[in-house]
Write a protein that holds these residues in place. Structure first.
Motif, PDB file in Angstrom:
ATOM      1  N   CYS A  36       0.844  -1.187   0.000  1.00 18.36           N
ATOM      2  CA  CYS A  36       0.000   0.000   0.000  1.00 18.36           C
ATOM      3  C   CYS A  36       0.883   1.241   0.000  1.00 18.36           C
ATOM      4  N   THR A  37       0.658   2.106  -0.985  1.00 16.69           N
ATOM      5  CA  THR A  37       1.454   3.334  -1.095  1.00 16.69           C
ATOM      6  C   THR A  37       0.577   4.575  -1.009  1.00 16.69           C
ATOM      7  N   ALA A  38      -0.663   4.402  -0.566  1.00 14.46           N
ATOM      8  CA  ALA A  38      -1.586   5.537  -0.504  1.00 14.46           C
ATOM      9  C   ALA A  38      -1.100   6.567   0.516  1.00 14.46           C
ATOM     10  N   GLN A  39      -1.129   7.823   0.114  1.00 15.82           N
ATOM     11  CA  GLN A  39      -0.728   8.931   0.973  1.00 15.82           C
ATOM     12  C   GLN A  39      -1.701  10.087   0.738  1.00 15.82           C
ATOM     13  N   PRO A  40      -1.947  10.884   1.769  1.00 10.08           N
ATOM     14  CA  PRO A  40      -1.540  10.746   3.168  1.00 10.08           C
ATOM     15  C   PRO A  40      -2.404   9.719   3.878  1.00 10.08           C
ATOM     16  N   PRO A  41      -2.241   9.518   5.199  1.00  7.01           N
ATOM     17  CA  PRO A  41      -3.131   8.616   5.929  1.00  7.01           C
ATOM     18  C   PRO A  41      -4.594   9.026   5.753  1.00  7.01           C
ATOM     19  N   HIS A 145      -0.366   0.202   7.898  1.00  8.34           N
ATOM     20  CA  HIS A 145      -1.374  -0.389   8.781  1.00  8.34           C
ATOM     21  C   HIS A 145      -2.746  -0.144   8.152  1.00  8.34           C
ATOM     22  N   SER A 146      -3.053  -0.932   7.134  1.00 11.73           N
ATOM     23  CA  SER A 146      -4.268  -0.691   6.352  1.00 11.73           C
ATOM     24  C   SER A 146      -5.284  -1.814   6.462  1.00 11.73           C
ATOM     25  N   ARG A 174      -4.153   3.937  -3.599  1.00 12.41           N
ATOM     26  CA  ARG A 174      -5.330   4.741  -3.264  1.00 12.41           C
ATOM     27  C   ARG A 174      -6.117   4.090  -2.126  1.00 12.41           C
ATOM     28  N   TRP A 175      -6.827   4.931  -1.400  1.00  8.04           N
ATOM     29  CA  TRP A 175      -7.690   4.462  -0.328  1.00  8.04           C
ATOM     30  C   TRP A 175      -9.083   4.187  -0.869  1.00  8.04           C
ATOM     31  N   ARG A 176      -9.701   3.138  -0.375  1.00  7.88           N
ATOM     32  CA  ARG A 176     -11.076   2.864  -0.772  1.00  7.88           C
ATOM     33  C   ARG A 176     -11.998   3.887  -0.129  1.00  7.88           C
ATOM     34  N   GLU A 177     -12.945   4.361  -0.904  1.00  6.06           N
ATOM     35  CA  GLU A 177     -13.857   5.382  -0.405  1.00  6.06           C
ATOM     36  C   GLU A 177     -14.887   4.798   0.550  1.00  6.06           C
ATOM     37  N   GLN A 178     -15.404   3.618   0.216  1.00 11.42           N
ATOM     38  CA  GLN A 178     -16.392   2.982   1.087  1.00 11.42           C
ATOM     39  C   GLN A 178     -16.421   1.486   0.831  1.00 11.42           C
ATOM     40  N   HIS A 245     -10.879  14.297   4.267  1.00  6.37           N
ATOM     41  CA  HIS A 245      -9.567  14.575   4.864  1.00  6.37           C
ATOM     42  C   HIS A 245      -8.530  14.440   3.763  1.00  6.37           C
ATOM     43  N   GLY A 246      -7.869  15.504   3.394  1.00  6.50           N
ATOM     44  CA  GLY A 246      -6.850  15.441   2.355  1.00  6.50           C
ATOM     45  C   GLY A 246      -7.473  15.282   0.987  1.00  6.50           C
ATOM     46  N   PRO A 247      -6.697  14.732   0.007  1.00  2.00           N
ATOM     47  CA  PRO A 247      -7.194  14.563  -1.357  1.00  2.00           C
ATOM     48  C   PRO A 247      -8.387  13.627  -1.397  1.00  2.00           C
ATOM     49  N   ARG A 248      -9.259  13.832  -2.374  1.00  2.00           N
ATOM     50  CA  ARG A 248     -10.438  12.990  -2.537  1.00  2.00           C
ATOM     51  C   ARG A 248     -10.012  11.569  -2.875  1.00  2.00           C
ATOM     52  N   ALA A 249     -10.657  10.596  -2.248  1.00  2.00           N
ATOM     53  CA  ALA A 249     -10.321   9.194  -2.485  1.00  2.00           C
ATOM     54  C   ALA A 249     -10.866   8.732  -3.817  1.00  2.00           C
ATOM     55  N   PHE A 250     -10.270   7.693  -4.359  1.00  4.87           N
ATOM     56  CA  PHE A 250     -10.791   7.043  -5.549  1.00  4.87           C
ATOM     57  C   PHE A 250     -12.046   6.261  -5.193  1.00  4.87           C
ATOM     58  N   PRO A 251     -12.883   5.921  -6.175  1.00  4.12           N
ATOM     59  CA  PRO A 251     -14.060   5.092  -5.886  1.00  4.12           C
ATOM     60  C   PRO A 251     -13.650   3.754  -5.302  1.00  4.12           C
TER      61      PRO A 251
END
Length: 329
Positions: A36-41, A145-146, A174-178, A245-251
């Protein structure tokens, strides 16, 4: 690592508990960096929704002492495994699944965080005091820690729980949005009770974690035994949603990766039909009638469980058969 609260901080009732931790990213390439390389937390809310209603699960639905309710606990890392289907639970999780006692499990998580650096943080929120309702909490996920795993104790029950194993909130960079998950009951393998209110009956030797289905265990007395159903409706759901929080997450990415759970739909669970259940017939009674003439004898049975939600009605509870008195004077 986050703060582990003392046992006294959870209140007097064994179900007044919801605590959680974040675990390490599941895999690492040869370079040593987390996959996982998604930034920021990312900051997330986690919402647990109980769907344990009398309409969805009418058989032996607990109404009193105690009524249906939930007690929750969440945790994960690849080194410290909170629970896994087909494996044995730890002593701490056994205490929690059977009695709602969390202190030993808290110590296990604390030791994993200090020794293995595999537990990142702990967070808590209010429990659900009924079979239906919601509880929620917020936490922060990091690229290292994802993963989130959790168990939620079914109260009352012998050692049953619902949960998710190794839910990864990160999809590469990228972080999952939901993410939403349907939850179904599991047996911790430490108690052999068949019903919600069964007395304690330890499983010796201890068994592994198994999923409870509409047909397994196949004993008719089992509280989740619904032979007319192909599968049980979800007894609960959990939704994890990224907070602004921070940049908008991907779908959100499809599926849930290694966790093995399917994405929950938004449709309400249908009513579960419960057929009438009756006892075995009693012995035949004495033959009644005039001496030397045809008479009749009867036997009876009683209702074990009344039908619900358009289930099959009860059959006749009394039956007669012709006979000839054999003890005439």
């Amino acid at each position: 690592m986050g703060t582990l609260r003392s046992a006294a901080a959870w209140g007097g009732a064994p179900w007044a508990l919801l605590l959680a931790t974040l675990g390490c990213s599941a895999g690492q390439p040869l370079g040593g960096e987390p996959m996982c390389t998604a930034q920021p937390p990312a900051k997330y809310s986690i919402t647990f929704t109980g769907k344990w209603s009398q309409a969805s699960f009418p058989k032996q639905y607990p109404m009193f002492r105690p009524p249906a309710q939930w007690s929750s606990l969440l945790a994960h890392s690849p080194d410290y495994s909170l629970w896994r289907k087909g494996q044995y639970v730890s002593n701490g999780l056994r205490d929690f699944a059977e009695r709602g006692e969390a202190w030993a499990l808290m110590r296990e998580m604390q030791a994993a965080g200090e020794k293995l650096q595999s537990v990142h943080g702990v967070f808590s929120g209010p429990a659900v005091p009924s079979g239906t309702g919601q509880t929620s909490a917020e936490f922060e996920a990091h690229s290292r820690h994802s993963l989130v795993s959790f168990v939620v104790r079914i109260v009352p029950s012998p050692d049953w729980f619902v949960g998710v194993n190794s839910l990864d909130l990160c999809d590469g960079g990228r972080w999952r949005e939901q993410v939403a998950v349907d939850l179904h009951p599991y047996d911790a393998g430490t108690d052999s009770g068949f019903t919600f209110s069964s007395p304690k009956f330890a499983t010796v030797p201890q068994d592994t974690v198994t999923e409870i289905t509409a047909s397994s265990p196949s004993h008719p007395a089992n509280s989740f035994y619904y032979p007319r159903l192909k599968s049980l409706p979800p007894i609960a759901t959990v939704t994890l949603a990224q907070l602004p929080h921070g940049p908008r997450a991907f779908p959100p990415a499809p599926g849930l990766g290694r966790g093995g759970n399917e994405v929950a739909d938004s449709l309400p669970a249908p009513e579960t039909p419960l057929d009438c259940e009756v006892s075995l017939w009693s012995s035949w009674g004495l033959c009644a009638g005039p001496c030397g003439q045809p008479g009749a004898k009867s036997r009876t049975r009683y209702v074990r469980a009344r039908p619900a939600n358009h289930g099959a009605p009860c059959p006749a509870l009394e039956e007669e058969a012709p006979c000839v008195p054999d003890n005439c004077v």
